[in-house]
Design a protein around this motif. Sequence first.
Motif, short mmCIF file in Angstrom:
data_model
loop_
_atom_site.label_atom_id
_atom_site.label_comp_id
_atom_site.label_asym_id
_atom_site.label_seq_id
_atom_site.Cartn_x
_atom_site.Cartn_y
_atom_site.Cartn_z
N THR A 1 23.81 54.71 6.45
CA THR A 1 24.96 53.49 6.87
C THR A 1 24.41 52.36 6.68
N LEU A 2 23.42 52.25 7.45
CA LEU A 2 22.69 50.90 7.30
C LEU A 2 22.49 50.17 5.84
N ALA A 3 22.05 50.91 4.98
CA ALA A 3 22.05 50.72 3.51
C ALA A 3 23.34 50.20 3.10
N ILE A 4 24.47 51.13 3.29
CA ILE A 4 25.76 50.85 2.77
C ILE A 4 26.22 49.53 3.38
N GLN A 5 25.98 48.83 4.47
CA GLN A 5 26.24 47.71 5.01
C GLN A 5 25.84 46.51 4.07
N ALA B 1 38.30 49.99 3.60
CA ALA B 1 38.62 51.23 2.96
C ALA B 1 37.68 51.72 1.99
N HIS B 2 37.03 50.72 1.45
CA HIS B 2 36.30 51.03 0.42
C HIS B 2 34.82 51.51 0.88
N LEU B 3 34.31 50.80 2.20
CA LEU B 3 33.12 51.17 2.82
C LEU B 3 33.24 52.34 3.52
N ALA B 4 34.49 52.66 4.05
CA ALA B 4 34.59 53.80 4.82
C ALA B 4 34.40 55.05 3.87
N GLY B 5 35.25 54.85 2.74
CA GLY B 5 35.25 56.08 1.86
C GLY B 5 33.66 56.08 1.41
N ILE B 6 32.87 55.18 0.95
CA ILE B 6 31.38 55.46 0.63
C ILE B 6 30.92 56.09 1.67
N MET B 7 30.81 55.69 2.94
CA MET B 7 30.18 56.32 4.04
C MET B 7 30.56 57.65 4.17
N ALA B 8 31.74 57.89 4.07
CA ALA B 8 32.28 59.35 4.44
C ALA B 8 31.84 60.22 3.00
N ALA B 9 31.97 59.68 1.91
CA ALA B 9 31.27 60.90 0.83
C ALA B 9 29.63 60.85 1.15
N LEU C 1 28.38 61.17 3.97
CA LEU C 1 28.28 62.19 5.00
C LEU C 1 28.95 63.35 4.65
N ARG C 2 29.09 63.78 3.33
CA ARG C 2 30.02 64.82 2.99
C ARG C 2 31.29 65.20 3.73
N LEU C 3 32.02 64.08 3.92
CA LEU C 3 33.26 64.26 4.79
C LEU C 3 34.40 63.80 3.57
N PRO C 4 35.71 64.38 3.82
CA PRO C 4 36.76 63.86 2.91
C PRO C 4 37.05 62.42 2.87
N PRO C 5 36.68 61.62 1.76
CA PRO C 5 36.88 60.10 1.69
C PRO C 5 38.46 59.70 2.13
N ALA C 6 39.28 60.48 1.66
CA ALA C 6 40.82 60.15 1.61
C ALA C 6 41.22 59.73 3.12
N GLU D 1 35.96 59.90 11.65
CA GLU D 1 36.61 59.01 10.95
C GLU D 1 36.91 57.69 11.76
N ALA D 2 36.97 57.84 13.12
CA ALA D 2 37.34 56.87 14.15
C ALA D 2 36.02 56.03 14.07
N VAL D 3 34.82 56.62 14.11
CA VAL D 3 33.60 55.83 14.10
C VAL D 3 33.18 55.03 12.80
N LEU D 4 33.69 55.82 11.68
CA LEU D 4 33.76 55.02 10.33
C LEU D 4 34.50 53.75 10.32
N THR D 5 35.54 53.95 11.01
CA THR D 5 36.65 52.84 10.82
C THR D 5 36.00 51.74 11.64
N GLN D 6 35.30 51.92 12.80
CA GLN D 6 34.52 50.95 13.79
C GLN D 6 33.33 50.22 12.94
N ALA D 7 32.90 51.25 12.05
CA ALA D 7 31.60 50.81 11.37
C ALA D 7 32.03 49.69 10.09
N ALA D 8 32.92 50.15 9.49
CA ALA D 8 33.61 49.37 8.30
C ALA D 8 34.19 48.16 8.83
N ASP D 9 34.71 48.04 9.79
CA ASP D 9 35.31 47.08 10.61
C ASP D 9 34.32 45.98 10.94
#
Length: 559
Positions: free
Chosen positions: A234-238, A383-391, A393-398, A455-463
Amino acid sequence: MGVLLAVLGACLFMGLVVIAVLLLRVLGAGALAAPRPGTDDEQPTEHVDTQQAAERREQAELEAAELIRRAEETARAVQERAESESALRASLAEAQAHELGRKSAETFRVQAEAEVRQLRSELHAQDARLVQREQRLEVRTAAIDEQARQLETRDHDLAAREVEVARRRAELVDLEEERRQTLETVARLTAAQARAELVKVVEADARRDAAVLIRDIEAQAREQGEDRARKIVTLAIQRVASEATTESVVSVLHLPNDEMKGRIIGREGRNIRSFEAVTGVNVIIDDTPEAVLLSCFDPVRREVGKITLEALVSDGRIHPHRIEEEYDRARREVEARCIRAGEDALMQTGIAEMHPELIALLGRLRYRTSYGQNVLAHLVECAHLAGIMAAELRLPPALAKRGTLLHDLGKALTHEVEGSHALIGAEIARRYGEDEEVVHAVEAHHNEVEPRSIEAVLTQAADQISGGRPGARRESLESYVKRLERIEQIAGERPGVEKVFAMQAGREVRVMVVSDQVDDIATHMLARDVAKQIEDELTYPGQIRVTVVRETRAVEVAR
């Protein structure tokens, strides 16, 4: 009429005299034509004729004298009648003149009484206003006197407290010295020796606690190795590269020539005042060739003002009525642009369907900023950052993209609904049928609700990633905008206020009131109250001028 009768009588008299004279001449001529004396036989006849002629002449003279007498009597009667009628008419004329004079005097008296009543009413009104003003001055003077007494009392209290504080400080110094001497006597150590002994004890305890803490940290790190690895990803994605843009509060409009500046200003500044009053956008005209500046802290209002002025400059007809027409058209155009911006955001993030009302609210964020960062661009980036992080983490990006795209939706209504924008956005998303996971991601992105999903944690991280980039936000701009919004809110809460515009970078506030609800005296009181509340609540450099505008319009339609 009397003069006419007199003239007729005189003419009748002269006619009778002329007739009498002619009759005498005729009789005299007959007498002269009688036969002259001749023979003796003819003398008696001639004498008789002469005698008869003399009789006829005498009779004619008598008749003429009688006619003259009658004519004189008739003339005198006519003259007397004329004189009496003249006197009667003169008396009637005098009576009419007296009546007209009396009516004129009565009319003048009524008018004078009306004017006196009007002057008395005006004097009473002025006296009432003076009495009100004196009462307000007395109240203000009493308040000032009360404040002065309170300040004087406070000064006395502060002086007494300062003396008491100085006395207690001296006592504390004496007590501290006495306590130190007592401790040195009991411990048989000086202060330096006691301090060194204490440091040794504390240092030994700290080393022991640190060793225990290090061991616990290492054990926890080994247990959470997998989670730590995901955080490293996640830190690398940032570090994903993205644009860093900030919004400005000034727009530049290019003009075809410098003569257009004079048309924008209008005669005696009529056009520019009308434009600023209708749109709430400040027009800055300086020495910049073929350009003017539009300044406003609200991006939506500034965009509407820019489109309005562009249309006016292109058309060439600039007057108050035309400004209102173009403003309405520009406002509708900005609303259509907001809808298109929301649809473009869905296309960029790959989200298929969404309620039309949510799309419209999402598009309105195109003209909103947060700490200088465009909110809609921030949402798309999150939204793009959350989708990349979800992918990763092997979670549904949508699902992560949808919740992150809507997490700041409440900022589109923060001026209209009280509360946190996270809770407002969650309520709107729930109302228009969004999934509960999406609603939870929206309401938990500022920890107002405890996050319960990834998903809520990913939203916080992307924000935090999007807002924490260098140059992404400017805190000073946000505080400036909040101050201007608070200024408009203070004036808008007053009864009878129709529109409020913060102008001149917050140095002026223009308040448009409804003329039927606020009179001239209330406008002055409203300006004073707004200025007083701004002084009490806000901190700002310089001065803020509050201008209350009360306008009455009469509109008719010719068919």
